[in-house]
Design an enzyme around this catalytic site. Structure first.
Site, PDB file in Angstrom:
ATOM      1  N   GLY A 187       0.816  -1.204   0.000  1.00 37.88           N
ATOM      2  CA  GLY A 187       0.000   0.000   0.000  1.00 37.88           C
ATOM      3  C   GLY A 187       0.852   1.258   0.000  1.00 37.88           C
ATOM      4  O   GLY A 187       0.407   2.328   0.443  1.00 37.88           O
ATOM      5  N   GLY A 188       2.050   1.139  -0.517  1.00 39.82           N
ATOM      6  CA  GLY A 188       3.039   2.213  -0.404  1.00 39.82           C
ATOM      7  C   GLY A 188       2.857   3.375  -1.340  1.00 39.82           C
ATOM      8  O   GLY A 188       3.629   4.346  -1.263  1.00 39.82           O
ATOM      9  N   GLY A 226       2.278   6.004   2.557  1.00 37.41           N
ATOM     10  CA  GLY A 226       3.402   5.425   1.822  1.00 37.41           C
ATOM     11  C   GLY A 226       4.212   6.452   1.072  1.00 37.41           C
ATOM     12  O   GLY A 226       5.453   6.436   1.097  1.00 37.41           O
ATOM     13  N   ASP A 236      -2.347  -6.675  -6.567  1.00 34.16           N
ATOM     14  CA  ASP A 236      -3.323  -6.786  -5.494  1.00 34.16           C
ATOM     15  C   ASP A 236      -2.747  -7.654  -4.371  1.00 34.16           C
ATOM     16  O   ASP A 236      -2.399  -8.819  -4.596  1.00 34.16           O
ATOM     17  CB  ASP A 236      -4.597  -7.418  -6.053  1.00 34.16           C
ATOM     18  CG  ASP A 236      -5.751  -7.449  -5.069  1.00 34.16           C
ATOM     19  OD1 ASP A 236      -5.504  -7.375  -3.851  1.00 34.16           O
ATOM     20  OD2 ASP A 236      -6.906  -7.559  -5.512  1.00 34.16           O
ATOM     21  N   ALA A 290      -1.033  -1.559   3.467  1.00 34.70           N
ATOM     22  CA  ALA A 290      -2.179  -1.852   2.601  1.00 34.70           C
ATOM     23  C   ALA A 290      -3.418  -2.181   3.421  1.00 34.70           C
ATOM     24  O   ALA A 290      -3.416  -3.110   4.235  1.00 34.70           O
ATOM     25  CB  ALA A 290      -1.848  -3.017   1.674  1.00 34.70           C
ATOM     26  N   ALA A 291      -4.484  -1.398   3.222  1.00 35.19           N
ATOM     27  CA  ALA A 291      -5.730  -1.626   3.958  1.00 35.19           C
ATOM     28  C   ALA A 291      -6.834  -0.750   3.399  1.00 35.19           C
ATOM     29  O   ALA A 291      -6.578   0.331   2.863  1.00 35.19           O
ATOM     30  CB  ALA A 291      -5.544  -1.303   5.450  1.00 35.19           C
ATOM     31  N   TYR A 299     -14.214  -2.033  10.296  1.00 36.92           N
ATOM     32  CA  TYR A 299     -12.836  -1.615  10.047  1.00 36.92           C
ATOM     33  C   TYR A 299     -11.956  -1.879  11.266  1.00 36.92           C
ATOM     34  O   TYR A 299     -10.880  -2.479  11.168  1.00 36.92           O
ATOM     35  CB  TYR A 299     -12.802  -0.129   9.692  1.00 36.92           C
ATOM     36  CG  TYR A 299     -11.411   0.462   9.704  1.00 36.92           C
ATOM     37  CD1 TYR A 299     -10.451   0.046   8.782  1.00 36.92           C
ATOM     38  CD2 TYR A 299     -11.057   1.429  10.641  1.00 36.92           C
ATOM     39  CE1 TYR A 299      -9.173   0.576   8.799  1.00 36.92           C
ATOM     40  CE2 TYR A 299      -9.783   1.967  10.665  1.00 36.92           C
ATOM     41  CZ  TYR A 299      -8.833   1.538   9.740  1.00 36.92           C
ATOM     42  OH  TYR A 299      -7.558   2.059   9.770  1.00 36.92           O
ATOM     43  N   LYS A 343      -8.659  -4.420  11.672  1.00 32.31           N
ATOM     44  CA  LYS A 343      -7.323  -3.968  12.074  1.00 32.31           C
ATOM     45  C   LYS A 343      -6.828  -4.762  13.284  1.00 32.31           C
ATOM     46  O   LYS A 343      -5.641  -5.106  13.362  1.00 32.31           O
ATOM     47  CB  LYS A 343      -7.332  -2.474  12.383  1.00 32.31           C
ATOM     48  CG  LYS A 343      -7.648  -1.584  11.207  1.00 32.31           C
ATOM     49  CD  LYS A 343      -6.696  -1.798  10.022  1.00 32.31           C
ATOM     50  CE  LYS A 343      -5.317  -1.233  10.277  1.00 32.31           C
ATOM     51  NZ  LYS A 343      -4.452  -1.333   9.070  1.00 32.31           N
TER      52      LYS A 343
END
Length: 364
Positions: free
Chosen positions: A18-19, A24, A68, A91-92, A191, A195
């Site tokens: 997810g950078g 990121g 992905d 990544a989220a 959510y 997490k």
């Protein structure tokens, strides 16, 4: 950005999931200074990246692989080319309200995306030295509150019945700061639940393979570089665009909701400290500004910046929102040598100036 004194330049390779997103991009240049190779895996989801192109804010020397994270084939491809010394897992899916309507999407990306990463590392025998996870204060839910007699209790999720009555707080009690060493996690959103699942999966896996973990529970992140098209990434940029258009900012509940707004620059330095520090313990660490502000205070500062009308209370509410949230950041100082540097006023000025400089930005 300064590197904490407890750290040293490790070199090697850092892999950032997810950078290409908000955080990121903010850490990419500093990672380039600390590691020999920075590899970013990101799907460039259109909710964040409308153009589908590499964001210009991502450090030029960072290698971007558009894949992905939830697909096993992604990790077979990436790990055939990359041997990470450190993984920064960003990544989220992040929308608290959206997670109630798209539970499967959030669970798939956040939980399965994490397990696919770990399975890939194991499958290719490329265990990193450390994994840094960007977690969230959402894992706490409403957190702990203190009664008049000094005893702590966990009130749990506010119901539609109480919210409809405008019963925002819990009578006879005051909230306390969120502290991973003391506050029991009890998420009240899908959510937040995902997490917490990320944290648990990572810790169980990492302890089995002697991989170091740094879990950072972030409060409300905002600042320059935040998406202006994604309605689920925070209220600060939305408030700025409302005030830019001369509107009075609407305040949910009674306007006295407490939040811990932390500027992206401080978050970036915390994540860098997590990647580099030599004193990690493996237990979650809270990252915030070290104080709370009400939503009304933040909106008022933004209105003043733009010379807009004063904010107004609407009495509306959002399911899945907690009443109050802020962090005790003492562990971050003790473990990582990190402390926040920016006040809310400084951060709002930086965010508003950045928004004003963006081409084609539209008032909300």
């Amino acid at each position: 950005m300064t590197t904490p004194s407890s750290s040293a330049r490790p070199g090697g390779t850092v892999l950032v999931t997810g950078g290409a997103g908000f955080i990121g991009c903010a850490i990419s240049a500093a990672l380039m200074e600390s590691f020999d190779r920075v590899v970013v895996v990101d799907s460039l989801h259109p909710q964040i990246h409308a153009s589908g192109r590499r964001p210009p804010e991502l450090a030029a020397a960072a290698e971007l692989i558009v894949r992905d994270v939830t697909e096993a084939a992604t990790w077979d491809d990436v790990l055939a080319r990359v041997t990470p010394d450190v993984v920064v897992h960003l990544a989220a899916e992040t929308g608290t309200a959206q997670s109630l309507n798209e539970s499967t999407r959030h669970t798939h990306v956040n939980v399965v995306g994490t397990s696919q990463l770990l399975d890939g590392l194991n499958r290719h025998h490329k265990l990193p030295r450390r994994i840094v996870l960007s977690s969230s204060r959402a894992v706490y839910g409403e957190g702990a509150w203190r009664r008049a007699d000094g005893k702590l209790f966990y009130p749990g999720q506010r119901t539609s019945v109480t919210l409809e009555k405008g019963e925002w707080d819990f009578p006879g009690a005051e909230p306390v700061a969120m502290n991973a060493a003391q506050t029991f996690p009890a998420p009240v959103s899908v959510y937040g639940a995902t997490k917490l699942a990320q944290e648990n999966i990572l810790q169980a896996w990492a302890k089995s393979y002697d991989v170091e973990t740094v879990i950072l529970r972030l409060q409300n992140v905002y600042g320059p570089g935040q998406s202006l098209i994604n309605p689920y990434t925070g209220i600060m940029s939305l408030f700025c665009r409302m005030a830019m258009g001369g509107k009075s900012i609407p305040l949910y509940e009674d306007g006295d909701v407490r939040r811990d707004f932390i500027l992206i620059d401080d978050v970036a330095s915390a994540i860098l400290a997590g990647a580099l520090s030599t004193t990690v313990r493996g237990t979650p660490i809270d990252i915030g500004s070290g104080e709370f502000q009400t939503i009304g205070t933040a909106a008022g500062l933004i209105a003043r910046h733009y010379n807009a009308p004063q904010p107004h209370v609407t009495g509306q509410y959002r399911q899945g929102d907690v009443r109050h949230a802020w962090a005790d950041v003492s562990a971050a100082a003790d473990v990582l040598g990190w402390t926040p540097q920016y006040s809310l006023t400084q951060g709002i000025d930086l965010l508003a100036d950045w928004i004003d400089a963006q081409p084609d930005v539209q008032p909300a």
